[in-house]
Design an enzyme around this catalytic site. Structure first.
Site, mmCIF file in Angstrom:
data_model
loop_
_atom_site.group_PDB
_atom_site.id
_atom_site.type_symbol
_atom_site.label_atom_id
_atom_site.label_comp_id
_atom_site.label_asym_id
_atom_site.label_seq_id
_atom_site.Cartn_x
_atom_site.Cartn_y
_atom_site.Cartn_z
ATOM 1 N N ASP A 1 13.283 -58.974 43.880
ATOM 2 C CA ASP A 1 13.184 -59.125 43.190
ATOM 3 C C ASP A 1 13.730 -60.566 41.760
ATOM 4 O O ASP A 1 13.599 -60.339 41.099
ATOM 5 C CB ASP A 1 14.045 -57.728 42.619
ATOM 6 C CG ASP A 1 13.385 -56.409 42.818
ATOM 7 O OD1 ASP A 1 11.760 -56.719 42.894
ATOM 8 O OD2 ASP A 1 14.230 -55.319 42.566
ATOM 9 N N GLY A 2 14.854 -60.850 42.234
ATOM 10 C CA GLY A 2 15.688 -62.005 42.164
ATOM 11 C C GLY A 2 14.617 -63.556 42.468
ATOM 12 O O GLY A 2 14.987 -64.094 40.952
ATOM 13 N N HIS B 1 13.695 -65.258 38.459
ATOM 14 C CA HIS B 1 13.209 -66.147 37.943
ATOM 15 C C HIS B 1 12.004 -66.918 37.945
ATOM 16 O O HIS B 1 11.777 -67.579 36.739
ATOM 17 C CB HIS B 1 13.767 -67.556 39.874
ATOM 18 C CG HIS B 1 15.139 -67.606 40.048
ATOM 19 N ND1 HIS B 1 15.916 -66.721 40.578
ATOM 20 C CD2 HIS B 1 16.001 -68.113 39.842
ATOM 21 C CE1 HIS B 1 17.110 -66.927 40.916
ATOM 22 N NE2 HIS B 1 17.442 -67.485 40.407
ATOM 23 N N ASN C 1 15.454 -57.511 32.680
ATOM 24 C CA ASN C 1 16.891 -56.642 33.559
ATOM 25 C C ASN C 1 17.138 -55.763 32.510
ATOM 26 O O ASN C 1 17.415 -54.389 31.723
ATOM 27 C CB ASN C 1 17.482 -56.605 34.496
ATOM 28 C CG ASN C 1 16.449 -56.426 35.864
ATOM 29 O OD1 ASN C 1 15.072 -56.016 35.394
ATOM 30 N ND2 ASN C 1 16.496 -57.077 36.814
ATOM 31 N N GLU C 2 17.847 -57.507 32.008
ATOM 32 C CA GLU C 2 19.624 -56.829 31.061
ATOM 33 C C GLU C 2 19.673 -57.800 30.415
ATOM 34 O O GLU C 2 19.678 -58.614 31.339
ATOM 35 C CB GLU C 2 19.869 -55.103 31.532
ATOM 36 C CG GLU C 2 21.686 -55.247 32.730
ATOM 37 C CD GLU C 2 20.242 -56.576 34.164
ATOM 38 O OE1 GLU C 2 20.780 -57.814 34.340
ATOM 39 O OE2 GLU C 2 20.291 -55.478 34.825
ATOM 40 N N ASP D 1 35.590 -52.741 29.620
ATOM 41 C CA ASP D 1 34.890 -53.783 30.946
ATOM 42 C C ASP D 1 33.980 -54.339 30.118
ATOM 43 O O ASP D 1 33.319 -55.366 29.893
ATOM 44 C CB ASP D 1 34.838 -52.621 32.020
ATOM 45 C CG ASP D 1 36.050 -52.498 32.858
ATOM 46 O OD1 ASP D 1 36.965 -53.165 32.376
ATOM 47 O OD2 ASP D 1 36.236 -52.638 33.800
ATOM 48 N N ALA E 1 33.516 -48.420 31.866
ATOM 49 C CA ALA E 1 34.447 -48.225 32.208
ATOM 50 C C ALA E 1 35.087 -48.305 30.906
ATOM 51 O O ALA E 1 36.032 -48.780 30.213
ATOM 52 C CB ALA E 1 35.114 -49.320 33.351
ATOM 53 N N GLN F 1 24.347 -66.187 34.316
ATOM 54 C CA GLN F 1 25.295 -65.784 33.451
ATOM 55 C C GLN F 1 25.887 -67.029 32.764
ATOM 56 O O GLN F 1 26.054 -68.397 32.971
ATOM 57 C CB GLN F 1 26.947 -65.255 34.020
ATOM 58 C CG GLN F 1 27.857 -64.502 33.456
ATOM 59 C CD GLN F 1 28.857 -63.934 34.727
ATOM 60 O OE1 GLN F 1 28.816 -63.512 34.534
ATOM 61 N NE2 GLN F 1 29.977 -64.927 35.257
HETATM 62 P P1 NAD Z 1 21.601 -59.823 44.004
HETATM 63 O O1 NAD Z 1 20.825 -60.755 45.502
HETATM 64 O O2 NAD Z 1 23.013 -59.339 43.303
HETATM 65 O O3 NAD Z 1 20.645 -58.552 43.752
HETATM 66 C C1 NAD Z 1 20.612 -56.670 43.102
HETATM 67 C C2 NAD Z 1 19.843 -56.107 43.374
HETATM 68 O O4 NAD Z 1 19.223 -55.650 42.452
HETATM 69 C C3 NAD Z 1 18.470 -56.276 44.315
HETATM 70 O O5 NAD Z 1 18.605 -55.347 45.267
HETATM 71 C C4 NAD Z 1 17.335 -56.144 43.660
HETATM 72 O O6 NAD Z 1 16.505 -55.408 44.860
HETATM 73 C C5 NAD Z 1 17.950 -55.548 42.636
HETATM 74 N N1 NAD Z 1 17.260 -55.298 41.981
HETATM 75 C C6 NAD Z 1 16.787 -55.878 40.827
HETATM 76 N N2 NAD Z 1 16.233 -56.395 39.458
HETATM 77 C C7 NAD Z 1 15.680 -55.002 39.724
HETATM 78 C C8 NAD Z 1 14.961 -53.853 39.391
HETATM 79 N N3 NAD Z 1 14.490 -54.115 38.583
HETATM 80 N N4 NAD Z 1 15.363 -52.714 39.477
HETATM 81 C C9 NAD Z 1 15.721 -51.152 41.029
HETATM 82 N N5 NAD Z 1 16.581 -52.942 41.911
HETATM 83 C C10 NAD Z 1 16.700 -54.641 41.123
HETATM 84 O O7 NAD Z 1 20.946 -60.365 42.121
HETATM 85 P P2 NAD Z 1 19.700 -60.756 41.729
HETATM 86 O O8 NAD Z 1 18.816 -60.801 42.843
HETATM 87 O O9 NAD Z 1 20.675 -62.440 41.038
HETATM 88 O O10 NAD Z 1 19.583 -59.778 40.258
HETATM 89 C C11 NAD Z 1 20.308 -60.261 39.177
HETATM 90 C C12 NAD Z 1 20.637 -58.651 38.780
HETATM 91 O O11 NAD Z 1 21.003 -57.781 39.604
HETATM 92 C C13 NAD Z 1 20.721 -58.271 37.535
HETATM 93 O O12 NAD Z 1 19.599 -58.691 36.799
HETATM 94 C C14 NAD Z 1 21.336 -57.250 37.253
HETATM 95 O O13 NAD Z 1 20.352 -55.773 37.054
HETATM 96 C C15 NAD Z 1 21.490 -56.726 39.072
HETATM 97 N N6 NAD Z 1 22.558 -56.652 39.145
HETATM 98 C C16 NAD Z 1 22.958 -54.804 40.046
HETATM 99 C C17 NAD Z 1 24.752 -54.457 39.916
HETATM 100 C C18 NAD Z 1 24.622 -53.476 40.157
HETATM 101 O O14 NAD Z 1 24.338 -52.666 40.825
HETATM 102 N N7 NAD Z 1 26.487 -53.323 39.763
HETATM 103 C C19 NAD Z 1 25.879 -55.734 39.469
HETATM 104 C C20 NAD Z 1 25.061 -56.547 39.086
HETATM 105 C C21 NAD Z 1 23.945 -56.852 38.224
#
Ligand code: NAD
Length: 265
Positions: free
Chosen positions: A45-46, A50, A121-122, A149, A184, A224
């Site tokens: 997904d990452g 990109h 995503n967000e 937080d 939080a 970020q």
């Molecule tokens: P990363 O390598 O830490 O991957 C994060 C995980 O999120 C991977 O397993 C990926 O498959 C999954 N993911 C990404 N988009 C998704 C979606 N739309 N639905 C379900 N799973 C999804 O980080 P990255 O690859 O650079 O991805 C960045 C994303 O990581 C951010 O957009 C954010 O959503 C996610 N993220 C999650 C958390 C958390 O769950 N606590 C914390 C920080 C970031």
């Protein structure tokens, strides 16, 4: 048709990229990095995040498709073993395009400059050192003063990512919406927030206004950045949409099931 392939750059993803590039070129498709019609993302997904940001200025004409070389992804839902099948479908143009909503984030600075971002995503807001204190306005009306937080505003297709980990609802991407979740929050007799995720429709706005410190860590998907002297951060459902090339039915709820409950892929 013009195509480009974004690889995660590991051995397997690069090997698949080379194969797909050869097959598609053999079918007469043109490798074109500047203005592709279709972008294959090979990795996770990452990698697709990109690719999305690389082509964010061309969203009206680019369609994305994702192949996962690790576990099943939300955007990367094709298996490496299916690459030939996928290439033939692309070459025969046997696909429909589905569109998902995006989030627009506008950061307004104290000097009246502004920066606009699109998130697949967000977008999240955190304070670099102290507790985040933000006034939350919905459609121009004060809603709450948040202390905690951080805050996360997600798209429907991003609702299964960070948003889900924060206790947000999973939202079907056919809904034009955005979702605000708390990280939080401090809730006691003095400080109070709604304490529940809010789902806002298109054309509603959510504006976050700093109460004290004007510097914030803002994420947009995987990126970020520290933003200084922020006056406000404005979120709305974007006018733009992201386009995915669909070659077979793989309904959203099946992907949710296969990703989080049980899957043999
Ligand atoms: P990363 O390598 O830490 O991957 C994060 C995980 O999120 C991977 O397993 C990926 O498959 C999954 N993911 C990404 N988009 C998704 C979606 N739309 N639905 C379900 N799973 C999804 O980080 P990255 O690859 O650079 O991805 C960045 C994303 O990581 C951010 O957009 C954010 O959503 C996610 N993220 C999650 C958390 C958390 O769950 N606590 C914390 C920080 C970031």
């Amino acid at each position: 048709m013009k195509f480009f392939i974004q690889s995660r750059n590991d051995d397997l993803s690069n090997e698949l990229m080379d194969r797909a590039k050869t097959y598609l070129s053999d079918f007469g498709l043109e490798w074109n990095e500047e203005s592709p019609d279709i972008v294959l993302s090979i990795g996770g997904d990452g990698t697709l995040l990109h690719a999305f940001h690389r082509y964010r200025e061309q969203l009206a004409t680019v369609a994305f498709v994702g192949i996962h070389t690790g576990h099943l992804g939300f955007y990367a839902d094709w298996k490496p073993a299916e690459i030939e099948k996928l290439v033939i479908s692309i070459a025969k143009k046997e696909f429909e395009v589905i569109q998902y909503p995006l989030l627009e984030a506008t950061i307004h600075y104290r000097n009246d400059d502004q920066t606009k971002y699109l998130a697949l995503n967000e977008s999240t807001i955190k304070s670099p050192d102290v507790t985040l204190v933000m006034d939350v306005e919905l459609n121009g009306t004060h809603f709450e003063r948040f202390r905690g937080d951080g805050l996360c505003m997600s798209t429907p297709s991003g609702s299964t990512a960070y948003n889900k980990a924060l206790g947000g609802a999973v939202i079907h991407p056919s809904l034009d919406a955005m979702q605000l979740t708390e990280m939080a929050s401090i809730n006691n007799r003095v400080f109070r927030t709604v304490g529940a995720p809010l789902v806002l429709p298109a054309h509603h706005t959510c504006v976050l206004k700093p109460v004290k410190a004007p510097d914030f860590m803002v994420t947009v998907d995987h990126v970020q950045l520290l933003h200084k002297d922020v006056k406000s951060i404005e979120y709305r459902v974007a006018k733009e949409k992201v386009r995915f090339a669909r070659f077979r039915p793989f309904p959203f709820w099946t992907r949710v099931h296969d990703s989080f409950i049980d899957s043999d892929v």
